[in-house]
Motif scaffolding. Structure first.
Motif, PDB file in Angstrom:
ATOM      1  N   GLY A  31       0.790  -1.222   0.000  1.00  6.43           N
ATOM      2  CA  GLY A  31       0.000   0.000   0.000  1.00  6.43           C
ATOM      3  C   GLY A  31       0.824   1.275   0.000  1.00  6.43           C
ATOM      4  N   LYS A  32       2.102   1.183   0.237  1.00  4.33           N
ATOM      5  CA  LYS A  32       2.970   2.373   0.245  1.00  4.33           C
ATOM      6  C   LYS A  32       3.354   2.748  -1.184  1.00  4.33           C
ATOM      7  N   THR A  33       3.682   4.020  -1.398  1.00  5.24           N
ATOM      8  CA  THR A  33       4.109   4.466  -2.720  1.00  5.24           C
ATOM      9  C   THR A  33       5.627   4.552  -2.769  1.00  5.24           C
ATOM     10  N   VAL A  34       6.159   4.233  -3.935  1.00  2.00           N
ATOM     11  CA  VAL A  34       7.598   4.276  -4.181  1.00  2.00           C
ATOM     12  C   VAL A  34       7.810   5.064  -5.468  1.00  2.00           C
ATOM     13  N   GLU A  35       8.820   5.939  -5.478  1.00  6.41           N
ATOM     14  CA  GLU A  35       9.122   6.735  -6.665  1.00  6.41           C
ATOM     15  C   GLU A  35      10.474   6.318  -7.221  1.00  6.41           C
ATOM     16  N   PHE A  36      10.540   6.179  -8.539  1.00 14.21           N
ATOM     17  CA  PHE A  36      11.785   5.855  -9.228  1.00 14.21           C
ATOM     18  C   PHE A  36      12.095   7.007 -10.170  1.00 14.21           C
ATOM     19  N   ASP A  37      13.294   7.574 -10.055  1.00 17.87           N
ATOM     20  CA  ASP A  37      13.634   8.747 -10.850  1.00 17.87           C
ATOM     21  C   ASP A  37      14.704   8.486 -11.911  1.00 17.87           C
ATOM     22  N   LYS A  38      15.135   7.246 -12.064  1.00 21.67           N
ATOM     23  CA  LYS A  38      16.085   6.911 -13.126  1.00 21.67           C
ATOM     24  C   LYS A  38      15.313   6.561 -14.395  1.00 21.67           C
ATOM     25  N   VAL A  50      14.823  11.230 -24.950  1.00 24.93           N
ATOM     26  CA  VAL A  50      15.839  10.271 -24.546  1.00 24.93           C
ATOM     27  C   VAL A  50      16.808  10.985 -23.624  1.00 24.93           C
ATOM     28  N   GLY A  51      17.064  10.406 -22.465  1.00 23.62           N
ATOM     29  CA  GLY A  51      17.955  11.020 -21.503  1.00 23.62           C
ATOM     30  C   GLY A  51      19.408  10.711 -21.787  1.00 23.62           C
ATOM     31  N   ALA A  52      20.272  11.553 -21.189  1.00 22.86           N
ATOM     32  CA  ALA A  52      21.703  11.333 -21.330  1.00 22.86           C
ATOM     33  C   ALA A  52      22.363  11.515 -19.972  1.00 22.86           C
ATOM     34  N   PRO A  53      22.368  10.604 -19.067  1.00 24.77           N
ATOM     35  CA  PRO A  53      21.796   9.258 -19.124  1.00 24.77           C
ATOM     36  C   PRO A  53      20.333   9.181 -18.693  1.00 24.77           C
ATOM     37  N   THR A  54      19.811  10.204 -17.971  1.00 24.50           N
ATOM     38  CA  THR A  54      18.416  10.150 -17.543  1.00 24.50           C
ATOM     39  C   THR A  54      17.684  11.400 -18.011  1.00 24.50           C
ATOM     40  N   VAL A  55      16.353  11.312 -18.029  1.00 23.87           N
ATOM     41  CA  VAL A  55      15.515  12.448 -18.403  1.00 23.87           C
ATOM     42  C   VAL A  55      15.313  13.308 -17.157  1.00 23.87           C
ATOM     43  N   GLU A  56      15.611  14.603 -17.290  1.00 27.13           N
ATOM     44  CA  GLU A  56      15.500  15.520 -16.152  1.00 27.13           C
ATOM     45  C   GLU A  56      14.037  15.725 -15.758  1.00 27.13           C
ATOM     46  N   GLY A  57      13.759  15.639 -14.468  1.00 21.65           N
ATOM     47  CA  GLY A  57      12.421  15.921 -13.955  1.00 21.65           C
ATOM     48  C   GLY A  57      11.407  14.817 -14.146  1.00 21.65           C
TER      49      GLY A  57
END
Length: 105
Positions: A31-38, A50-57
């Protein structure tokens, strides 16, 4: 809209409402929320970022459905012929089931 996100070393295609089995995440409860930013790639109705290496925001918000799911058992059997050498080992991977709530880009 979908995103390619890296979760604990593996890449997944994340769409809203989709359920994923990821490697076991410690210290989470159902039931908890988890955020992934990669987030490596975001496709918003044909507009691809496409990110270099990730998309900002960009991030992916998930809800934990089941914190511990055991995978199928895998038997590892090694044998050397004519040497009377046999080794049998079993392994069962642990996963966490998450449901994608939203993809924010």
């Amino acid at each position: 809209m979908y995103a390619i996100v890296e979760i604990q070393g593996q890449q997944f295609k994340a769409e809203q409402g989709k359920k994923l089995f990821v490697h076991h995440i410690k210290d989470v409860e159902a039931g908890k929320t988890v955020e992934f930013d990669k987030v490596l790639l975001v496709d918003a109705d044909g507009a691809v970022k496409v990110g270099a290496p990730t998309v900002e925001g960009a991030k992916v918000v998930c809800e934990v459905v089941n914190p511990l799911v055991k995978g199928d058992k895998v038997i590892v059997f090694k044998m050397k012929r004519r040497k009377d050498s046999r080794k049998r080992n079993g392994h069962r991977e642990q996963f966490t089931e998450v449901e994608i709530k939203s993809v924010i880009a």
